[in-house]
Design a protein around this motif. Sequence first.
Motif, PDB file in Angstrom:
ATOM      1  N   ARG A  17       0.841  -1.193   0.000  1.00  0.00           N
ATOM      2  CA  ARG A  17       0.000   0.000   0.000  1.00  0.00           C
ATOM      3  C   ARG A  17       0.875   1.241   0.000  1.00  0.00           C
ATOM      4  O   ARG A  17       1.912   1.307   0.690  1.00  0.00           O
ATOM      5  N   ALA A  19       1.820   4.685   1.179  1.00  0.00           N
ATOM      6  CA  ALA A  19       1.565   5.417   2.423  1.00  0.00           C
ATOM      7  C   ALA A  19       2.076   6.854   2.351  1.00  0.00           C
ATOM      8  O   ALA A  19       3.141   7.128   1.771  1.00  0.00           O
ATOM      9  N   ARG A  59      -6.583  10.087   1.031  1.00  0.00           N
ATOM     10  CA  ARG A  59      -7.382   8.909   0.688  1.00  0.00           C
ATOM     11  C   ARG A  59      -8.001   9.042  -0.695  1.00  0.00           C
ATOM     12  O   ARG A  59      -8.075   8.053  -1.447  1.00  0.00           O
ATOM     13  N   HIS A  87      -2.566   5.860   1.729  1.00  0.00           N
ATOM     14  CA  HIS A  87      -2.896   5.416   3.085  1.00  0.00           C
ATOM     15  C   HIS A  87      -2.192   6.356   4.069  1.00  0.00           C
ATOM     16  O   HIS A  87      -0.978   6.270   4.247  1.00  0.00           O
ATOM     17  N   TYR A 122       4.664  -1.067   3.955  1.00  0.00           N
ATOM     18  CA  TYR A 122       4.117  -0.042   3.060  1.00  0.00           C
ATOM     19  C   TYR A 122       5.189   0.495   2.115  1.00  0.00           C
ATOM     20  O   TYR A 122       6.389   0.441   2.419  1.00  0.00           O
TER      21      TYR A 122
END
Length: 403
Positions: free
Chosen positions: A3, A5, A24, A29, A72
Motif C-alpha cells: 500500500r 503510504a 485517501r 494510506h 508499506y
Amino acid sequence: MARRALILVEGHRGNGLLYVQAARLLGLHPITMASDPAQYEYLAAESVKYIHVDTDNLDALIWECSRLRATYEIVGITGFAVENEQVSATVGKLCRHFDLPGPNPASIERCCDKFVQRQILAEAGVPMPAYGVAANSKDAQNAAMGIGLPVVVKPVVGSGSIGVRLCRNLDELASHTTYLLGGKHMSSSPRILVEEFAEGPNYCAEIMGNEVVGIVGSDLGRPPHFVFREITFPALLTDDEYKRIADISLSCLRALGLGWGPTNIDFRWTKRGPVVIEVNPRLSGAPGPQLVQLGYGVNLITEHIKLVIGDKPNLRRSHSRTAGWRSLLPDRDGTLDWIDGDSRAAAVPGVAEVKLYLESKTPIIRKGDHRDSMGHVLAVSPSLPETGAILQRAINLIRWSIT
C-alpha cells in the motif's frame, strides 16, 4: 503490491482531517506520527493509523519510517507546524534521508528563527518594520526606545500569534518581556523580537512553489493581541496593489531559499506600502486552504500532497467567488455554560461550514492567540458584500453563555 503510504508528522486541528481526506482520495494510506496522538481527535474518528513517537527525535522518526517500509511503500512525507515550527525542518530532513521530494531543511530553519529571517530579508532589501532582538529586559527597553513606542513584542521562535503582544508603554514592555523570557514555551536560550508597530490592513499571500495563488485579507482583533476575527478571499486589492505584494513575496522566497511547496507571507499595508510581517514556510492554517478552494476552486492541500509524492500540482482557477470566514470569540473568561445554533446557522444559504470547537462546561481562559476561538463560520457568494451579509446572518443565529 504494498500500500502507498503518506506519512504525516504531527497533526492539525484545522487542516489535519483535510489532509487525511485528500490523501485517501488520491489513493494513499495516511499514517500519522505524533508525540501525543490523543490530542488529534480526528485520528480515532476517521480510523487513521498512528504511531506514538517523539517527533523532535529525527533518529526515532527514521527508525519508525524504516520499520513501516517492510509493510508499506512510503511515497511521501509531510507534516504540520502549529506551535512547533521545527516540525517543518524535521520533515525536510526525513525527506532527504529517504530520497523523497520535500523542502530544504536549512531554508526552513532560517525561517523558523524570526530574527535570522529578518536579517536575511533586510539584506535583500525587503520592506519590513524596524526591529531589534533582546535576551533581557534592558535589551528590550533599548530596542523599543530606538524604534519608538508602541512596539510589537514576540518570541523569536513560535507561531499562531502565541506570545505576540502590542506594548504601548515601558511598563507593558517590561511586564511582557518578563513573561516571555520566563515562559515555559521559550527555548533554553530565550530571545524576543521587538518590532515597530506596522499599522494598516492585514494581508497574507498564499503561495505554492514559486506561484502566488492568491491573497487573503483579514481583520484582527483589538490590540494588544493579534487574534484573527474575520478573513476574506480574495482580498479587495487593485491590480497594482496585488502586484506589489506578489513581487515582494517572490523576493522573500529568493532571499530565504524557499520555492518548494507551500509558503504563506503576512503583510501590513502601511503608509509606505506593503511591509513583510512574517514568512511562514508552510501551508497556512485553517481556514486559508478552505477559503482558496471556495473562492478559486484550487485545493491547496491536494496540490501540496501531489508535490510531496512527486506529481505535478494543478493551480489553475476553476471559478472566482468571494469566500469569508468569521471566528466565534468569547467576550470574557469563565465557564462555557452552553453554545448552540450551529445547525440553524449551517442552514443559511451560502454558508459552507459551521464548526464548534468546544462543548458545554469547558473552561474559557483567553490567551490572546488562535487558541481563543470557540468555532467558526465559512461562507461563499459571488461578491464581498453578499458574503459579509451571509456571515452576519449565520453568526446572529449562534448563541452562547459564559459565566
